[in-house]
Design a protein around this motif. Structure first.
Motif, PDB file in Angstrom:
ATOM      1  N   PRO A  68       7.646  18.551   4.067  1.00 47.04           N
ATOM      2  CA  PRO A  68       8.782  17.660   4.340  1.00 47.04           C
ATOM      3  C   PRO A  68       8.359  16.434   5.144  1.00 47.04           C
ATOM      4  N   TYR A  69       8.991  15.302   4.838  1.00 51.39           N
ATOM      5  CA  TYR A  69       8.809  14.058   5.581  1.00 51.39           C
ATOM      6  C   TYR A  69      10.197  13.534   5.930  1.00 51.39           C
ATOM      7  N   LEU A  70      10.358  13.069   7.152  1.00 51.73           N
ATOM      8  CA  LEU A  70      11.614  12.453   7.536  1.00 51.73           C
ATOM      9  C   LEU A  70      11.760  11.159   6.743  1.00 51.73           C
ATOM     10  N   PHE A  93      12.088   5.645  -1.030  1.00 45.98           N
ATOM     11  CA  PHE A  93      11.487   4.351  -0.743  1.00 45.98           C
ATOM     12  C   PHE A  93      10.276   4.160  -1.650  1.00 45.98           C
ATOM     13  N   ASN A  94       9.695   2.978  -1.659  1.00 47.26           N
ATOM     14  CA  ASN A  94       8.651   2.635  -2.630  1.00 47.26           C
ATOM     15  C   ASN A  94       7.236   3.001  -2.219  1.00 47.26           C
ATOM     16  N   TYR A  95       7.016   3.530  -1.053  1.00 44.53           N
ATOM     17  CA  TYR A  95       5.650   3.778  -0.609  1.00 44.53           C
ATOM     18  C   TYR A  95       5.000   5.038  -1.170  1.00 44.53           C
ATOM     19  N   PRO A  96       5.730   6.114  -1.439  1.00 46.68           N
ATOM     20  CA  PRO A  96       5.057   7.239  -2.098  1.00 46.68           C
ATOM     21  C   PRO A  96       5.005   7.010  -3.597  1.00 46.68           C
ATOM     22  N   TYR A  97       4.166   7.746  -4.272  1.00 44.39           N
ATOM     23  CA  TYR A  97       4.150   7.754  -5.730  1.00 44.39           C
ATOM     24  C   TYR A  97       5.266   8.665  -6.206  1.00 44.39           C
ATOM     25  N   THR A  98       5.799   8.407  -7.398  1.00 43.69           N
ATOM     26  CA  THR A  98       6.713   9.343  -8.040  1.00 43.69           C
ATOM     27  C   THR A  98       6.315   9.474  -9.500  1.00 43.69           C
ATOM     28  N   LYS A 131      16.254  16.229   0.121  1.00 42.68           N
ATOM     29  CA  LYS A 131      17.456  16.951   0.530  1.00 42.68           C
ATOM     30  C   LYS A 131      17.801  16.514   1.938  1.00 42.68           C
ATOM     31  N   GLY A 132      19.016  15.999   2.090  1.00 44.07           N
ATOM     32  CA  GLY A 132      19.442  15.545   3.409  1.00 44.07           C
ATOM     33  C   GLY A 132      18.556  14.416   3.905  1.00 44.07           C
ATOM     34  N   MET A 133      18.017  14.589   5.095  1.00 48.45           N
ATOM     35  CA  MET A 133      17.207  13.529   5.692  1.00 48.45           C
ATOM     36  C   MET A 133      15.719  13.655   5.382  1.00 48.45           C
ATOM     37  N   TYR A 134      15.343  14.580   4.505  1.00 52.99           N
ATOM     38  CA  TYR A 134      13.924  14.808   4.214  1.00 52.99           C
ATOM     39  C   TYR A 134      13.591  14.547   2.754  1.00 52.99           C
ATOM     40  N   VAL A 135      12.382  14.060   2.537  1.00 54.14           N
ATOM     41  CA  VAL A 135      11.801  13.952   1.208  1.00 54.14           C
ATOM     42  C   VAL A 135      10.583  14.875   1.215  1.00 54.14           C
ATOM     43  N   GLU A 140       0.846  -1.186   0.000  1.00 54.63           N
ATOM     44  CA  GLU A 140       0.000   0.000   0.000  1.00 54.63           C
ATOM     45  C   GLU A 140       0.885   1.241   0.000  1.00 54.63           C
ATOM     46  N   ARG A 141       0.538   2.208  -0.823  1.00 58.52           N
ATOM     47  CA  ARG A 141       1.342   3.419  -0.933  1.00 58.52           C
ATOM     48  C   ARG A 141       0.816   4.514  -0.013  1.00 58.52           C
ATOM     49  N   PHE A 142       1.697   5.433   0.314  1.00 62.75           N
ATOM     50  CA  PHE A 142       1.296   6.643   1.030  1.00 62.75           C
ATOM     51  C   PHE A 142       0.596   7.565   0.047  1.00 62.75           C
TER      52      PHE A 142
END
Length: 118
Positions: A47-49, A82-87, A36-40, A26-28
């Motif tokens: 921003p998401y960690l 990672f694979n959970y969000p859409y791109t 950038k850095g530790m955030y997407v 299941e995707r987010f």
């Protein structure tokens, strides 16, 4: 690649993924557009960690000019997620990969069987 680059909506990207990809998780409800850095960051700049690690195997050859330029361009937005969000690139590649090509027409053709001599 971001939504604004392709003129599609978030819902259209999600629909492409639903149509052209096998759902294995299941995707987010977000589109990861840059990191950038530790955030997407999603399509709205939220921003998401980023504490997930993606897993994949990819063979893009050795320094193909088109691949190198595409990687540089993509890395300016988001290098890996990672694979959970859409791109956006993932959805468009899935759609393109599902279209018949000369290779699939060639490789799926059944050869005519010739009778053998007794």
């Amino acid at each position: 690649m971001r939504l604004r680059d392709v003129g599609l909506t978030k819902e259209e990207i999600k629909a492409k993924v639903d149509k052209y990809m096998i759902e294995t998780y299941e995707r987010f409800d977000m589109i990861a557009e840059r990191g950038k850095g530790m955030y997407v960051y999603d399509e709205n700049g939220t921003p998401y960690l980023d504490f997930y690690a993606g897993i994949a195997v990819n063979s893009a050859g050795s320094c193909n000019d088109k691949v190198v330029l595409a990687v540089i361009d993509q890395c300016m937005d988001i290098m890996q997620t990672f694979n959970y969000p859409y791109t956006v690139p993932q959805a468009l590649l899935a759609e393109k990969s599902a279209r018949p090509s000369a290779w699939t027409r060639f490789s799926s053709r059944t050869p005519v069987q010739k009778p053998t001599k007794p």
